[in-house]
Design an enzyme around this catalytic site. Sequence first.
Site, mmCIF file in Angstrom:
data_model
loop_
_atom_site.group_PDB
_atom_site.id
_atom_site.type_symbol
_atom_site.label_atom_id
_atom_site.label_comp_id
_atom_site.label_asym_id
_atom_site.label_seq_id
_atom_site.Cartn_x
_atom_site.Cartn_y
_atom_site.Cartn_z
ATOM 1 N N CYS A 11 22.922 35.154 43.057
ATOM 2 C CA CYS A 11 24.111 35.310 43.876
ATOM 3 C C CYS A 11 23.573 34.864 45.327
ATOM 4 O O CYS A 11 23.974 34.544 46.154
ATOM 5 C CB CYS A 11 24.669 36.842 43.636
ATOM 6 S SG CYS A 11 25.172 36.787 41.677
ATOM 7 N N CYS A 18 21.852 40.645 42.405
ATOM 8 C CA CYS A 18 22.286 39.385 41.295
ATOM 9 C C CYS A 18 21.693 38.260 42.018
ATOM 10 O O CYS A 18 21.376 37.659 43.419
ATOM 11 C CB CYS A 18 23.425 38.797 40.787
ATOM 12 S SG CYS A 18 24.054 37.101 40.869
#
Length: 150
Positions: free
Chosen positions: A72, A69
């Site tokens: 993230c 991600c």
Amino acid sequence: MSDNQHIVCPHCNAVNRIPAERLDDGPACGKCHRTLFERHPIELTAANFDRHIGRSDIPVLVDFWAPWCGPCKMMAPQFEQAAAELEPSIRLAKVDTEAQQALGARFGIRSIPTLALFHNGREIARQPGAMGAADIVRWVRSQAQVAGNR
Ligand SMILES: [Zn+2]
């Protein structure tokens, strides 16, 4: 009323009782003697999640993330910075939802990153989406106050 705080050791998972006024002095674990706060998020897995969430007297902020991600990864250094600012009144932790799929499913994590704030074993607030360090700190402090943290 006792002002001792239960603090779970991030290294050996022992539950320590630390006088609240000593939290800022860099207390060490009574069992493994390593420092209880390293101004750095700890890693939670199925093996230690319930112990940290259930036995910590301080609120625990969990970053549900995954290695694939992008947002993230962008948030990771911001989360580090927030840990340096919020510890030792808040414990910061990360759950890799790729490696810990059961934890992600248990909390119904649908988008990542998602921040969830736990206190006394209960989730008290949740915020999806990447945030900067200053916003993380502000959000956590406002939520922790709502929950009556000290
Ligand atoms: Zn320890």
